[in-house]
Design an enzyme around this catalytic site. Structure first.
Site, PDB file in Angstrom:
ATOM      1  NE  ARG A  97      -3.803  -2.259   2.219  1.00 41.12           N
ATOM      2  CZ  ARG A  97      -4.991  -2.327   2.779  1.00 41.12           C
ATOM      3  NH1 ARG A  97      -5.443  -1.307   3.489  1.00 41.12           N
ATOM      4  NH2 ARG A  97      -5.737  -3.397   2.644  1.00 41.12           N
ATOM      5  CB  SER A 273     -16.448  -0.180   6.142  1.00 42.60           C
ATOM      6  OG  SER A 273     -15.557  -1.271   6.202  1.00 42.60           O
ATOM      7  CE  LYS A 332     -14.845   4.997   9.089  1.00 45.68           C
ATOM      8  NZ  LYS A 332     -13.858   4.985  10.176  1.00 45.68           N
TER       9      LYS A 332
END
Length: 490
Positions: A97, A273, A332
């Site tokens: 990543r 999610s 969030k």
């Protein structure tokens, strides 16, 4: 002259950081590992000295000491080689990543800049709007991180109390802001008490492992649960049973085989999610309670977004009273950071008193708590309901447009719109092409976040994504799908 005493094979950059060399290529080359345009690359610190400066030598150093140093170097190199091999393995299977480095523009939502970050004492030049990147994967779902009520509350708290908490919750780290936030969260979820953590990962991990140990409980976990819940379950070292995702019958089958004399916890999420699936909360709580189990429901991707006051999907479905422990995030929809649980007073007190993830870590900053209260208040009122209506219109429109154009949209009854690719390399290439050719940022999701073969692009449309932006996105996706010969249907 200045030279480095550590050879990196790269270039000496600003502030004494050596960046590792990366392959060069044209803009738009999706095969690159992408150090271009704001992707964080690996860096290592550099020790500098002038050419005429000799390294210090201790004349009293013995041969034995020098031998020990050499031995330590060999040990260090041994472990470094292992680390390099581990990273190479990640690169080979396309699960390595990179961090896309972007600065979101508070007054130009949903756009961000990939210009260089601030260097001490210098101003970042004004960014040409034509160079801004449109962000399609932010979890700041409603843009609350830059809402005036939130930023004002944060700035005011900093001006009065500084930027840090000053300690753990039990040692000088509990302010009036923390208490006010916990009272507000308890009211939001109609529970007796609430407890705030530095993140919801910590909240889930700490709460599940603490309760399971203190109750000597069996744990029943949905197979799609978040890594934080899995960590808490594993760290408890209590018996665990995994039921198929959202499968009520399988849950009941496992519960029926459990120890009838032992405490039980059933843990699942309301909105998942990555896939956007939604749990049958009411029915699963009924099954759990029929076997005298506590219910732990993670509402991380639902709080702020669903329900009349933004309390989550359970509020929207009028079953919040069936949840024994609810966990949520402030990072969030509420636009800040931190996590929490809400439950009965005694249960929360047990977690507060026994949970090492709370006891032994510094408390969240008071300013964050102040901003969170402001954000919760906005989203619980009419302005919040309007934002939720606009949000729903936006993600529904995006989903319908993608489906109508034949893109492989996975079943997604929630606000999350996943587009299936099914291959890690091609998912990364699609992400890079969208970014480098079209200035669109959406993150490729790969293992271990999703199973191998389920790689996807996860789209999030906010109230600030317009129909015109969606048309541009569709055109860009059409180009990428053609370039990579990706299938149009699941």
């Amino acid at each position: 002259a200045v030279v480095s005493t550590q050879s990196t094979g790269g270039q000496l950059g600003a502030r004494g950081v050596a960046t590792l060399p990366v392959p060069s290529g044209e803009k738009g080359d999706a095969s690159l590992p992408s150090a271009a345009r704001g992707v964080a690359t690996l860096s290592v610190p550099v020790v500098e000295r002038t050419l005429d400066e000799e390294p210090a030598v201790d004349m009293d150093t013995t041969a034995d000491e020098m031998s020990q140093v050499a031995g330590l170097d060999k040990i260090s190199e041994h472990y470094e080689r292992i680390m390099r091999e581990k990273i190479e393995a990640k690169r080979r299977d396309e699960t390595y990543r990179t961090f896309r480095v972007l600065s979101r523009e508070a007054d130009k939502k949903p756009f961000a800049s990939d210009t260089l970050p601030l260097v001490s004492g210098e101003m970042v030049p004004e960014v040409d709007e034509s160079e801004l990147v449109s962000v399609w994967c932010s979890n700041d779902y409603l843009g609350m991180s830059s809402h005036p009520a939130v930023t004002t509350a944060v700035v005011d708290a900093i001006a009065k109390h500084g930027v840090g908490a000053g300690g753990t919750r039990s040692i000088s780290g509990t302010s009036h802001y923390h208490v006010a936030l916990e009272n507000r969260l308890a009211t939001l979820h109609n529970k007796e008490s609430s407890l705030v953590f530095t993140s919801c990962y910590v909240a889930n991990d700490t709460t599940l492992q603490t309760l399971a140990r203190q109750l000597n409980a069996e744990i029943y976990s949905d197979s799609g649960n978040h890594a934080s819940m899995i960590a808490g379950i594993n760290n408890s070292r209590m018996p665990k049973y995994i039921f198929r995702h959202n499968d009520k019958e399988h849950l009941e089958e496992l519960l029926s085989k459990g120890d009838p004399g032992r405490a039980k916890i059933v843990a699942f999420e309301s909105v998942y999610s990555m896939t956007g699936t939604i749990a049958p909360i009411s029915e699963m709580c009924d099954i759990a309670h029929a076997y005298n189990a506590l219910t732990f429901v993670d509402e991380v991707h639902a709080v702020g977004l669903y329900g009349h006051t933004g309390a989550g999907f359970a509020e929207e479905k009028h079953c919040g009273h069936k949840i024994d422990i609810v966990s949520g995030t402030l990072g969030k929809a509420y636009g800040l950071m931190g996590g929490y649980i809400a439950s009965s007073g005694s249960l929360v007190d047990v977690v507060r008193s026994y949970g090492s993830g709370l006891i032994f870590t510094t408390s969240m900053p008071p300013s964050t708590a102040a901003g969170a209260v402001a954000s919760i208040n906005v989203l619980a009122a009419e302005e919040g309901r309007d934002l939720r209506r606009r949000h729903r219109q936006s993600y529904t429109l995006l989903r319908n447009k993608l489906v109508s154009e034949g893109f492989p949209v996975m079943r997604c009854p929630s606000h999350i719109v996943p587009v299936h690719i099914g291959d890690a390399l091609r998912a990364r290439q699609a992400m890079e092409l969208l970014y480098l050719r079209h200035q669109i940022y959406v993150q490729a999701i790969n293992y271990p976040t999703v199973p191998r073969g389920s790689e996807l692009l996860r789209f999030v449309a906010t109230p600030y994504h317009t129909p015109a932006m969606m048309e541009y996105l569709l055109s860009a996706l059409d180009d990428v799908w053609s370039q990579l010969h990706l299938p149009r249907h699941l």
